[in-house]
Design a protein around this motif. Sequence first.
Motif, PDB file in Angstrom:
ATOM      1  N   ALA A   1       0.839  -1.192   0.000  1.00 52.16           N
ATOM      2  CA  ALA A   1       0.000   0.000   0.000  1.00 52.16           C
ATOM      3  C   ALA A   1       0.876   1.245   0.000  1.00 52.16           C
ATOM      4  N   PRO A   2       0.488   2.296  -0.712  1.00 52.47           N
ATOM      5  CA  PRO A   2       1.301   3.507  -0.773  1.00 52.47           C
ATOM      6  C   PRO A   2       1.366   4.212   0.575  1.00 52.47           C
ATOM      7  N   THR A   3       2.467   4.929   0.797  1.00 51.89           N
ATOM      8  CA  THR A   3       2.651   5.664   2.037  1.00 51.89           C
ATOM      9  C   THR A   3       1.895   6.982   1.974  1.00 51.89           C
ATOM     10  N   HIS A   4       1.190   7.307   3.040  1.00 52.64           N
ATOM     11  CA  HIS A   4       0.447   8.557   3.090  1.00 52.64           C
ATOM     12  C   HIS A   4       1.172   9.543   3.997  1.00 52.64           C
ATOM     13  N   SER A   5       1.307  10.765   3.516  1.00 54.57           N
ATOM     14  CA  SER A   5       2.072  11.770   4.258  1.00 54.57           C
ATOM     15  C   SER A   5       1.211  12.882   4.821  1.00 54.57           C
ATOM     16  N   GLY A   6      -0.065  12.893   4.527  1.00 53.02           N
ATOM     17  CA  GLY A   6      -0.924  13.965   5.011  1.00 53.02           C
ATOM     18  C   GLY A   6      -2.356  13.717   4.604  1.00 53.02           C
ATOM     19  N   ARG A   7      -3.162  14.750   4.727  1.00 52.00           N
ATOM     20  CA  ARG A   7      -4.578  14.624   4.394  1.00 52.00           C
ATOM     21  C   ARG A   7      -5.067  15.913   3.753  1.00 52.00           C
ATOM     22  N   ILE A   8      -6.112  15.790   2.945  1.00 51.96           N
ATOM     23  CA  ILE A   8      -6.831  16.954   2.463  1.00 51.96           C
ATOM     24  C   ILE A   8      -8.193  16.973   3.135  1.00 51.96           C
ATOM     25  N   ARG A   9      -8.724  18.155   3.297  1.00 56.05           N
ATOM     26  CA  ARG A   9     -10.027  18.316   3.941  1.00 56.05           C
ATOM     27  C   ARG A   9     -10.984  18.938   2.940  1.00 56.05           C
ATOM     28  N   LEU A  10     -12.117  18.277   2.718  1.00 57.27           N
ATOM     29  CA  LEU A  10     -13.155  18.861   1.871  1.00 57.27           C
ATOM     30  C   LEU A  10     -13.900  19.910   2.689  1.00 57.27           C
ATOM     31  N   ILE A  11     -14.134  21.073   2.094  1.00 58.40           N
ATOM     32  CA  ILE A  11     -14.555  22.219   2.897  1.00 58.40           C
ATOM     33  C   ILE A  11     -16.005  22.625   2.716  1.00 58.40           C
ATOM     34  N   GLY A  12     -16.720  21.979   1.805  1.00 62.82           N
ATOM     35  CA  GLY A  12     -18.119  22.345   1.608  1.00 62.82           C
ATOM     36  C   GLY A  12     -18.916  21.212   1.001  1.00 62.82           C
ATOM     37  N   GLY A  13     -20.232  21.321   1.057  1.00 62.19           N
ATOM     38  CA  GLY A  13     -21.098  20.366   0.390  1.00 62.19           C
ATOM     39  C   GLY A  13     -21.339  19.092   1.176  1.00 62.19           C
ATOM     40  N   THR A  14     -21.712  18.026   0.452  1.00 61.49           N
ATOM     41  CA  THR A  14     -22.101  16.753   1.049  1.00 61.49           C
ATOM     42  C   THR A  14     -21.009  16.152   1.910  1.00 61.49           C
ATOM     43  N   TYR A  15     -19.765  16.262   1.476  1.00 63.86           N
ATOM     44  CA  TYR A  15     -18.646  15.642   2.194  1.00 63.86           C
ATOM     45  C   TYR A  15     -17.877  16.648   3.032  1.00 63.86           C
ATOM     46  N   ARG A  16     -18.517  17.709   3.403  1.00 68.44           N
ATOM     47  CA  ARG A  16     -17.854  18.753   4.187  1.00 68.44           C
ATOM     48  C   ARG A  16     -17.172  18.181   5.424  1.00 68.44           C
ATOM     49  N   ARG A  17     -15.922  18.610   5.625  1.00 66.71           N
ATOM     50  CA  ARG A  17     -15.078  18.236   6.760  1.00 66.71           C
ATOM     51  C   ARG A  17     -14.534  16.819   6.672  1.00 66.71           C
ATOM     52  N   ARG A  18     -14.802  16.113   5.584  1.00 64.15           N
ATOM     53  CA  ARG A  18     -14.210  14.783   5.437  1.00 64.15           C
ATOM     54  C   ARG A  18     -12.717  14.928   5.179  1.00 64.15           C
ATOM     55  N   LEU A  19     -11.934  14.113   5.851  1.00 61.54           N
ATOM     56  CA  LEU A  19     -10.483  14.103   5.693  1.00 61.54           C
ATOM     57  C   LEU A  19     -10.084  12.881   4.879  1.00 61.54           C
ATOM     58  N   LEU A  20      -9.279  13.108   3.853  1.00 61.67           N
ATOM     59  CA  LEU A  20      -8.858  12.032   2.968  1.00 61.67           C
ATOM     60  C   LEU A  20      -7.342  11.981   2.904  1.00 61.67           C
ATOM     61  N   PRO A  21      -6.748  10.781   2.879  1.00 62.17           N
ATOM     62  CA  PRO A  21      -5.281  10.677   2.871  1.00 62.17           C
ATOM     63  C   PRO A  21      -4.677  11.163   1.566  1.00 62.17           C
ATOM     64  N   VAL A  22      -3.471  11.704   1.674  1.00 63.62           N
ATOM     65  CA  VAL A  22      -2.698  12.171   0.524  1.00 63.62           C
ATOM     66  C   VAL A  22      -1.453  11.306   0.413  1.00 63.62           C
ATOM     67  N   ILE A  23      -1.205  10.768  -0.744  1.00 59.99           N
ATOM     68  CA  ILE A  23      -0.066   9.895  -0.948  1.00 59.99           C
ATOM     69  C   ILE A  23       1.238  10.687  -0.896  1.00 59.99           C
ATOM     70  N   ASP A  24       2.290  10.028  -0.431  1.00 56.88           N
ATOM     71  CA  ASP A  24       3.622  10.639  -0.394  1.00 56.88           C
ATOM     72  C   ASP A  24       4.260  10.449  -1.767  1.00 56.88           C
ATOM     73  N   SER A  25       4.195  11.490  -2.596  1.00 61.09           N
ATOM     74  CA  SER A  25       4.722  11.402  -3.952  1.00 61.09           C
ATOM     75  C   SER A  25       5.316  12.752  -4.348  1.00 61.09           C
ATOM     76  N   PRO A  26       6.481  12.768  -4.981  1.00 60.85           N
ATOM     77  CA  PRO A  26       7.117  14.036  -5.365  1.00 60.85           C
ATOM     78  C   PRO A  26       6.226  14.846  -6.306  1.00 60.85           C
ATOM     79  N   GLY A  27       6.189  16.151  -6.083  1.00 60.93           N
ATOM     80  CA  GLY A  27       5.491  17.038  -7.006  1.00 60.93           C
ATOM     81  C   GLY A  27       4.038  17.299  -6.686  1.00 60.93           C
ATOM     82  N   LEU A  28       3.459  16.568  -5.736  1.00 58.08           N
ATOM     83  CA  LEU A  28       2.053  16.831  -5.399  1.00 58.08           C
ATOM     84  C   LEU A  28       1.948  18.193  -4.710  1.00 58.08           C
ATOM     85  N   ARG A  29       1.008  18.997  -5.198  1.00 60.98           N
ATOM     86  CA  ARG A  29       0.883  20.375  -4.710  1.00 60.98           C
ATOM     87  C   ARG A  29      -0.602  20.704  -4.586  1.00 60.98           C
TER      88      ARG A  29
END
Length: 208
Positions: A16-44
């Motif tokens: 399984a890929p390594t996760h280095s952080g999370r993104i947070r959805l800020i509005g709508g149906t999935y508001r405040r849901r936290l999703l993992p962010v993969i550890d990969s060069p160049g992701l911005r």
Amino acid sequence: MAPRRPVRTPRRKGAAPTHSGRIRLIGGTYRRRLLPVIDSPGLRPTPDRVRETLFNWLGLHVAGAEVLDLFSGTGALGLEALSRGARHVHLIEQQPRVAECLRSNIATLDASAQATVHIQDALHWLQQPAPAVPFDLVFLDPPFRKALAAPCCQLLEEGGWLSDGAFIYLEVESELAFTPPLHWQLHRETHAGESHGLLFQRNLPDNA
């Protein structure tokens, strides 16, 4: 005696890929849901503040829209649009491991019927025939300083990918002097660090 350094176990191929952080959805149906962010060069991922500003600008134009998220990376923009009622979101991501994480997050949201991940280079993907239903909203966040913004925008305009009043959000390096295609009118813009965000709307003349 110097303390021994912990031994790092290398990640097995296929693990399984390594996760280095999370993104947070800020509005709508999935508001405040936290999703993992993969550890990969160049992701911005687009920062929360910029994302909130952008979707405030878009307002009611997101609900029911056909959405294209090019160079999707973490999927922060495409998944935010999905949360706010987009009809369907196509996410284009070249790196298989990053795309795998996107698909996993979409499954976590139970949104696989409303979002499709394409593992392909964005520029090449735009060189195929456009779909029968054009896109109402496009997010375009290419890697900086790779000269990808202009050719992608030109393919979007000339290839039949956009609806007449489509919105296009482009995020480029702040020093880039970008000239949009004909009929793209600058609606709003914002700056954050080294990024320059531009929201265009496509307005064709009546006789086009």
